[in-house]
Design a protein around this motif. Structure first.
Motif, short mmCIF file in Angstrom:
data_model
loop_
_atom_site.label_atom_id
_atom_site.label_comp_id
_atom_site.label_asym_id
_atom_site.label_seq_id
_atom_site.Cartn_x
_atom_site.Cartn_y
_atom_site.Cartn_z
N VAL A 404 1.37 -12.49 -9.76
CA VAL A 404 0.16 -12.12 -9.02
C VAL A 404 0.39 -10.86 -8.19
CG1 VAL A 404 -1.35 -12.82 -7.12
CG2 VAL A 404 -0.84 -14.42 -8.96
N ALA A 405 1.50 -10.78 -7.50
CA ALA A 405 1.77 -9.62 -6.65
C ALA A 405 1.89 -8.34 -7.49
CB ALA A 405 3.04 -9.84 -5.85
N LYS A 406 2.55 -8.45 -8.62
CA LYS A 406 2.70 -7.28 -9.50
C LYS A 406 1.35 -6.79 -9.99
CE LYS A 406 5.10 -5.77 -13.69
NZ LYS A 406 6.00 -6.19 -14.80
N LYS A 407 0.47 -7.72 -10.38
CA LYS A 407 -0.86 -7.35 -10.87
C LYS A 407 -1.69 -6.73 -9.76
CE LYS A 407 -4.94 -9.28 -13.14
NZ LYS A 407 -5.56 -10.51 -13.70
N ALA A 408 -1.63 -7.31 -8.55
CA ALA A 408 -2.38 -6.78 -7.42
C ALA A 408 -1.89 -5.39 -7.04
CB ALA A 408 -2.28 -7.73 -6.23
N SER A 409 -0.59 -5.19 -7.12
CA SER A 409 -0.01 -3.88 -6.81
C SER A 409 -0.52 -2.82 -7.78
CB SER A 409 1.52 -3.96 -6.87
OG SER A 409 2.10 -2.70 -6.63
N ALA A 410 -0.61 -3.19 -9.05
CA ALA A 410 -1.12 -2.26 -10.07
C ALA A 410 -2.58 -1.90 -9.77
CB ALA A 410 -0.99 -2.87 -11.46
N GLY A 411 -3.38 -2.88 -9.32
CA GLY A 411 -4.77 -2.62 -8.99
C GLY A 411 -4.92 -1.68 -7.81
N LEU A 412 -4.09 -1.86 -6.80
CA LEU A 412 -4.13 -0.97 -5.64
C LEU A 412 -3.67 0.44 -5.99
CD1 LEU A 412 -2.78 -3.45 -2.94
CD2 LEU A 412 -5.05 -2.39 -2.95
N SER A 474 -5.59 -16.56 -3.86
CA SER A 474 -6.15 -16.92 -5.17
C SER A 474 -7.53 -16.33 -5.40
CB SER A 474 -6.22 -18.45 -5.31
OG SER A 474 -7.02 -19.01 -4.26
N GLU A 475 -8.19 -15.83 -4.35
CA GLU A 475 -9.51 -15.23 -4.47
C GLU A 475 -9.43 -13.72 -4.67
OE1 GLU A 475 -11.54 -16.40 -0.93
OE2 GLU A 475 -11.97 -18.43 -1.66
N TRP A 476 -8.28 -13.25 -5.09
CA TRP A 476 -8.07 -11.81 -5.29
C TRP A 476 -9.04 -11.26 -6.32
CZ3 TRP A 476 -5.62 -7.77 -3.21
CH2 TRP A 476 -5.47 -6.62 -3.98
N ALA A 477 -9.56 -10.06 -6.06
CA ALA A 477 -10.44 -9.36 -7.01
C ALA A 477 -9.99 -7.91 -7.10
CB ALA A 477 -11.90 -9.45 -6.56
N LYS A 478 -10.46 -7.22 -8.11
CA LYS A 478 -10.06 -5.83 -8.35
C LYS A 478 -10.44 -4.94 -7.16
CE LYS A 478 -10.79 -1.96 -11.56
NZ LYS A 478 -11.51 -1.52 -12.78
N PRO A 479 -9.49 -4.14 -6.63
CA PRO A 479 -9.79 -3.23 -5.51
C PRO A 479 -10.83 -2.17 -5.91
CG PRO A 479 -7.43 -3.54 -5.75
CD PRO A 479 -8.06 -4.12 -6.98
N LYS A 480 -11.61 -1.74 -4.94
CA LYS A 480 -12.63 -0.72 -5.18
C LYS A 480 -12.09 0.67 -4.84
CE LYS A 480 -16.37 -3.88 -3.82
NZ LYS A 480 -17.50 -4.08 -2.86
N ALA A 481 -12.63 1.67 -5.50
CA ALA A 481 -12.29 3.06 -5.14
C ALA A 481 -12.94 3.37 -3.80
CB ALA A 481 -12.80 4.01 -6.21
N VAL A 482 -12.21 4.07 -2.94
CA VAL A 482 -12.68 4.36 -1.59
C VAL A 482 -12.62 5.87 -1.34
CG1 VAL A 482 -12.29 3.97 0.87
CG2 VAL A 482 -11.90 2.13 -0.75
N LYS A 483 -13.62 6.39 -0.64
CA LYS A 483 -13.63 7.79 -0.26
C LYS A 483 -13.66 7.91 1.26
CE LYS A 483 -16.02 9.62 -4.33
NZ LYS A 483 -17.19 10.39 -4.80
N THR A 484 -13.05 8.95 1.77
CA THR A 484 -13.13 9.21 3.21
C THR A 484 -14.51 9.73 3.55
OG1 THR A 484 -12.38 11.50 2.98
CG2 THR A 484 -10.68 9.81 3.23
N ALA A 485 -14.80 9.80 4.84
CA ALA A 485 -16.10 10.30 5.29
C ALA A 485 -16.32 11.73 4.81
CB ALA A 485 -16.19 10.23 6.81
N ALA A 486 -15.25 12.54 4.80
CA ALA A 486 -15.37 13.93 4.35
C ALA A 486 -15.70 13.99 2.87
CB ALA A 486 -14.07 14.68 4.63
#
Length: 504
Positions: A404-412, A474-486
């Motif tokens: 699980v940690a390896k998969k989550a790390s890849a998503g981040l 266990s409720e982990w979901a795919k991380p979203k792309a994030v942009k800064t305010a700029a």
């Protein structure tokens, strides 16, 4: 090709041999300029207008054939190839960038055809129109960007037709083809846009005429009357159904109609209409064969694209007019000037900063026009100031499930963070919520991470200092792309879909 001042840029090609630049004085008055060639300025300008429409037609080939019953072997066999070094290139999967080039070739044209279409007397092969077509990662969206021929660029070092080394030099984008053919044109565009060209499509304008006639003509519209002596086109305001010759004249008409900007808009209207007609006709096995034959006879492509054509065609079968988007390069000055080789040249100057941002967004499959954030959302939280690529995160397994940690790390990591995962599990196993644990010095960075995984709970831990940990639940979901305010404040770019371009 000739620019509007009458200066002449030309290249004479003999079949597939290396291009040889021909420099001779024109018969009429001309100003000193870049690569030269014979013929009157008026004929050169007419030829340029013809070619402005040809690259647009090449884009339809991939779109429309993808909507058909697929590339049959005999149709695929009709595709001609060209020699061009594209590195490893791109296969039928993933995003890809295709360079579309309009080339003045007169294979199979009679003297009567050339005279009827007012193409001028000079033969040869010349590249005047260049477009970049980006196909998204999942092949669900196509973005087409026109590249102004007079764009001021740095032409990379290369060898001339005699094998002599030529250092990098400034010039107009269209000169690259004259100096070194399609290879140097491709290299120049890659350097100037920052994009990697995966495939190449070359089309001639005779094929353009055949395609329009094969689909039974197209609808075009104009808000003002057109009476263009150069092209011979006469249209009253409104919508008209035109054949191939009339469509070509519509695409090349220029003076008094918004000049280059107006002509570009008309070409987008034309291409959108041609795409609509092609998609409607191509599904008919009888009419579709005629249309596909006309399209395939008008183009030449790199060997890799020909090889992957059947798979790409199948992937494009659900393409719609709403999925095709046209974008304009941000321009700082469309009537700029530059001293090149001791001669003052009229050039198009891009807004380099915004143009780079445009191509970067296209390459990342990011939308060019994004919805504005609501006032509530803006006021509800502090602005994000730290970009993901500056944030290091350690990922731990809080579920007890291996991997699980390896998969989550890849998503981040895919979302832009510098993530690493730790072996083993934390003491508290089988937890449902994901927890972001952070030291007090990392509050700004945690806002970015929390925006990427909004389902996580936050926990400040003084002992962590400058570290950030993500304990995966266990409720982990795919991380979203994030942009800064700029980044969110980046300007929207002028775009229109093929559907929006239709007369209506």
């Amino acid at each position: 090709m000739a620019d509007d001042s009458g200066s002449w840029d030309a290249v004479a090609l003999d079949s597939e041999r290396a291009p040889k630049v021909v420099v001779e004085p024109s018969r009429g008055r001309r100003r000193a300029g870049g690569p030269g060639g014979p013929g009157s300025a008026r004929e050169a300008v007419r030829r340029r207008r013809n070619l402005m429409a040809t690259a647009a037609a090449s884009a339809v080939v991939l779109f429309a054939s993808g909507a058909a019953w697929g590339f049959q072997e005999f149709l695929q066999g009709k595709i001609q190839t060209v020699d061009i070094d594209l590195g490893e290139g791109s296969g039928p999967k993933g995003s890809m960038n295709i360079l579309l080039a309009g080339v003045d070739r007169r294979d199979g044209m009679s003297t009567a055809d050339i005279k009827r279409l007012r193409l001028g007397r000079e033969a040869g092969a010349r590249s005047d129109t260049m477009m970049l077509m980006h196909i998204s990662e999942d092949h669900s969206k196509v973005t087409v960007v026109s590249l102004p021929r007079d764009t001021l660029v740095n032409i990379p070092a290369h060898k001339d037709s005699e094998g002599k080394r030529v250092p990098m030099q400034q010039g107009k984008l269209t000169w690259a083809y004259s100096y070194g053919g399609r290879q140097l044109m491709k290299d120049t565009i890659e350097d100037h846009t920052g994009l990697v060209v995966d495939h190449y499509v070359e089309v001639n304008f005779l094929g353009f005429l055949k395609v329009v006639d094969a689909v039974g003509g197209v609808d075009v519209c104009t808000e003002q009357a057109i009476d263009d002596r150069a092209s011979g086109l006469k249209l009253s305001p409104g919508t008209h159904h035109v054949d191939g010759a009339q469509a070509l004249a519509f695409a090349r008409a220029r003076h008094g109609l918004g000049e280059d900007i107006g002509r570009m808009q008309r070409q987008q209207v034309f291409l959108s209409s041609l795409l609509k007609q092609s998609l409607s006709k191509i599904k008919d096995p009888v009419r579709g064969t005629k249309v596909l034959n006309a399209m395939l006879e008008s183009v030449r492509v790199d060997a890799g694209l020909k090889k992957d054509a059947p798979k790409l065609a199948d992937q494009f079968k659900d393409l719609s007019l709403d999925d095709v988007e046209f974008a304009k390069v941000p321009i700082a000055n469309q009537a700029g000037s530059a001293l090149i080789g001791g001669v003052n040249q009229s050039v198009v100057l891009w807004d380099e900063s915004e143009a780079r941002k445009l191509f970067k967004r296209i390459d990342r499959d990011e939308p060019l026009a994004e919805p504005k954030p609501t006032a509530t959302a803006t006021a509800a939280s502090k602005p994000i100031t730290i970009p993901p690529e500056q944030i290091s995160v350690q990922v731990r397994n809080g579920t007890g499930v291996t991997g699980v940690a390896k998969k989550a790390s890849a998503g981040l990591t895919a979302a832009g963070f510098r993530a690493s995962w730790l072996m083993g599990v934390v003491q508290r196993q089988n937890t449902k919520p994901t927890v972001i644990r952070y030291g007090p010095a990392r509050a700004d960075s945690v806002r970015t991470l929390a925006a990427s995984i909004p389902f996580a709970k936050l926990q400040k831990v003084d002992a962590l200092g400058t570290r950030i940990e993500v304990v995966v639940g266990s409720e982990w979901a795919k991380p979203k792309a994030v942009k800064t305010a700029a980044e969110q404040a980046a300007p929207e770019y002028e775009t229109r879909t093929a559907a929006q371009n239709l007369c209506g």
